[in-house]
Design a protein around this motif. Structure first.
Motif, PDB file in Angstrom:
ATOM      1  N   PHE A 297       1.200   4.191  -2.943  1.00  0.00           N
ATOM      2  CA  PHE A 297       0.757   5.542  -2.445  1.00  0.00           C
ATOM      3  C   PHE A 297       2.139   6.547  -2.911  1.00  0.00           C
ATOM      4  CE2 PHE A 297      -0.217   9.046   0.071  1.00  0.00           C
ATOM      5  CZ  PHE A 297      -1.603   8.869   0.406  1.00  0.00           C
TER       6      PHE A 297
ATOM      7  N   LEU B  72      -6.998   4.543  -3.284  1.00  0.00           N
ATOM      8  CA  LEU B  72      -6.778   3.753  -2.295  1.00  0.00           C
ATOM      9  C   LEU B  72      -8.167   3.177  -1.568  1.00  0.00           C
ATOM     10  CD1 LEU B  72      -5.002   2.021  -0.099  1.00  0.00           C
ATOM     11  CD2 LEU B  72      -5.000   4.065   1.376  1.00  0.00           C
TER      12      LEU B  72
ATOM     13  N   VAL C  96      -9.243  -0.672  -2.409  1.00  0.00           N
ATOM     14  CA  VAL C  96      -9.242  -1.624  -1.263  1.00  0.00           C
ATOM     15  C   VAL C  96     -10.858  -2.134  -1.068  1.00  0.00           C
ATOM     16  CG1 VAL C  96      -9.314  -1.943   1.214  1.00  0.00           C
ATOM     17  CG2 VAL C  96      -7.516  -0.528   0.046  1.00  0.00           C
TER      18      VAL C  96
ATOM     19  N   PHE D 235      -3.802  -2.156  -4.945  1.00  0.00           N
ATOM     20  CA  PHE D 235      -3.770  -0.616  -4.779  1.00  0.00           C
ATOM     21  C   PHE D 235      -2.352  -0.328  -5.584  1.00  0.00           C
ATOM     22  CE2 PHE D 235      -1.948   3.189  -2.711  1.00  0.00           C
ATOM     23  CZ  PHE D 235      -2.860   3.986  -3.366  1.00  0.00           C
TER      24      PHE D 235
ATOM     25  N   GLY E 121      -3.688  -4.835  -0.876  1.00  0.00           N
ATOM     26  CA  GLY E 121      -2.503  -3.991  -0.702  1.00  0.00           C
ATOM     27  C   GLY E 121      -2.070  -4.242  -2.246  1.00  0.00           C
TER      28      GLY E 121
ATOM     29  N   ILE F 257       0.785  -1.313  -0.051  1.00  0.00           N
ATOM     30  CA  ILE F 257       0.018  -0.020  -0.257  1.00  0.00           C
ATOM     31  C   ILE F 257       1.072   1.391   0.072  1.00  0.00           C
ATOM     32  CG2 ILE F 257      -1.720   1.236   1.370  1.00  0.00           C
ATOM     33  CD1 ILE F 257      -2.854  -1.267   2.374  1.00  0.00           C
TER      34      ILE F 257
END
Length: 435
Positions: free
Chosen positions: A34, A49, A53, A295, A292, A30
């Motif tokens: 990001f 995100l 998720v 993403f 995770g 994650i």
């Protein structure tokens, strides 16, 4: 191109730094996703995100995961390992290699119950290692057969790794389950073939056959195995025939496992709660990793890394065989540091475009990837089956790794066989799903 190289180096460096510092795999994925979106794209990472998720948390295919895990947790808390050894030993003692084959066949049956390589190796090894040692079998071959065959927990359906791959790549889990059957039998046959050849060459290391039973005595010894085998056939058969979806089949499996545990008097309130908590922990871990990785895949897609990497590989003009060799070497190296689910979710979205550009079937690639992940279970320093066997045998990790090495090479041979005849993977899914 230079900018893309910088992005790859930054993200790869962040990934390695976080993993090396002990951060959970899911959190690492994650954070790196990001960074990819926030630093290299104008898109809002927080909104992406939340959406990603959520989208990957209510996926209906995920419901099969905790149910199959729970089925395995219930049965591994029963007397299955003792029943497996006493039931299989009389039928296999005539083969060259004798009771070493109990590890292979026992792990194959257990694989259809547990769906996990570590659980498969631990459950069968708990009973077989002391018995084989007491009867004078080679410790190296006892450990090697258990380490190698224990990995079948990932390949023999219902496999947790197949569910993970199917969710990450949007492939049919039912087709993956069907596709895994023949490759599983191929790997089992290769393992048994190696044991037969080894035992014929090393006759002096084989103890005498001390099992003499009539046909009816063999049947009587196998009586407790029959319900478990019927349950496995019922669960897998319901998927193969189209009678049930993987989720429905998993429900049948859980109910059947509870019934068998009740009849065998191993179902207590404590074992029920322990199995439920074990299934919840495993399922939450895998689901968190999937979220995770999804993403991170979104972040990678926004930066254009997968497309650029696929174009770069295509520009190299590699043949299909060279591409597979390159991917196999990459996965073997990754397997030295990551566990199976992390390897699949981390790389599938990047490797799949290359595979499809090379004209390979995604279902075939899923089975290939799972076999390579199996190989990583017996490669140091992060081979989970090696740790399991080290804890059970008390032997040094490198001793166990050397014992497992011939079976690592057998799995490479299995990959060559499946790459040479890809129809071994795709024949059954095409036949049964297109009826």
């Amino acid at each position: 191109m230079n900018e893309m190289i910088i992005i790859v180096l930054v993200l790869f460096g962040a990934l390695l730094a976080l993993l090396a510092s002990g951060v959970w795999v899911a959190v690492t994925l994650i954070v790196v996703g990001f960074i990819a979106i926030a630093a290299f794209t104008p898109s809002p990472p927080d909104s992406l995100l939340a959406i990603t998720v959520w989208d990957h948390s209510w996926n209906w295919a995920l419901t099969a995961l905790p149910l199959f895990v729970w089925m395995g947790e219930i049965l591994t808390r029963s007397r299955l390992s003792q029943d497996m050894f006493s039931g299989l030993a009389p039928w296999l003692s005539w083969l060259p290699g004798r009771l070493l084959h109990v590890n292979i066949i026992g792990c194959s049956v257990m694989a259809a119950v547990a769906g996990s390589s570590a659980v498969t190796a631990a459950t069968i090894g708990r009973m077989s290692l002391p018995e084989l040692k007491k009867r004078g079998y080679s410790e190296s071959m006892s450990l090697g057969t258990l380490a190698g065959a224990g990995t079948l927990g990932l390949l023999i359906p219902p496999s947790i790794m197949m569910i993970v791959y199917g969710i990450v790549t949007q492939q049919s889990i039912a087709r993956l389950f069907i596709a895994g059957l023949i490759p599983g039998l191929v790997i089992i046959s290769l393992f048994m073939g190696y044991v037969i050849i080894w035992s014929l060459i090393n006759r002096d290391k084989m103890p005498p056959n001390d099992i003499r039973m009539s046909f009816m005595e063999k049947l009587w010894n196998s009586r407790r195995l029959i319900p478990v085998i019927v349950l496995i056939v019922l669960v897998i058969g319901s998927i193969y025939t189209g009678f049930a979806t993987p989720t429905e089949a998993a429900t049948i499996g859980v109910l059947g496992a509870l019934g068998l545990a009740w009849v065998s008097r191993t179902l207590t309130l404590r074992s029920f709660l322990d199995g439920l908590m074990g299934a919840m922990r495993t399922s939450c871990m895998i689901t968190f990793i999937i979220a995770g990785a999804s993403f991170l895949a979104i972040g990678m897609a926004f930066t254009g890394i997968p497309a650029a990497l696929a174009a770069w590989v295509e520009g190299l003009g590699l043949s299909t065989w060279m591409l597979l060799v390159m991917l196999t070497l990459i996965y073997i190296v990754l397997g030295c540091f990551l566990e199976g689910a992390s390897m699949i979710v981390l790389t599938a979205s990047i490797a799949l475009p290359m595979i499809q550009a090379a004209g390979l079937d995604p279902i075939w690639f899923g089975i290939y990837l799972i076999i390579v992940v199996e190989m990583s279970q017996i490669t140091p320093p992060v081979g989970f089956n090696l740790f399991v066997l080290q804890g059970m045998s008390g032997r040094d990790l490198m001793v166990i790794a050397r014992s497992a090495f011939p079976f690592f090479m057998v799995m490479i041979l299995g990959i060559v066989v499946l790459a040479t005849w890809p129809g071994l993977v795709t024949f059954l899914p095409d036949l049964m799903m297109n009826r």
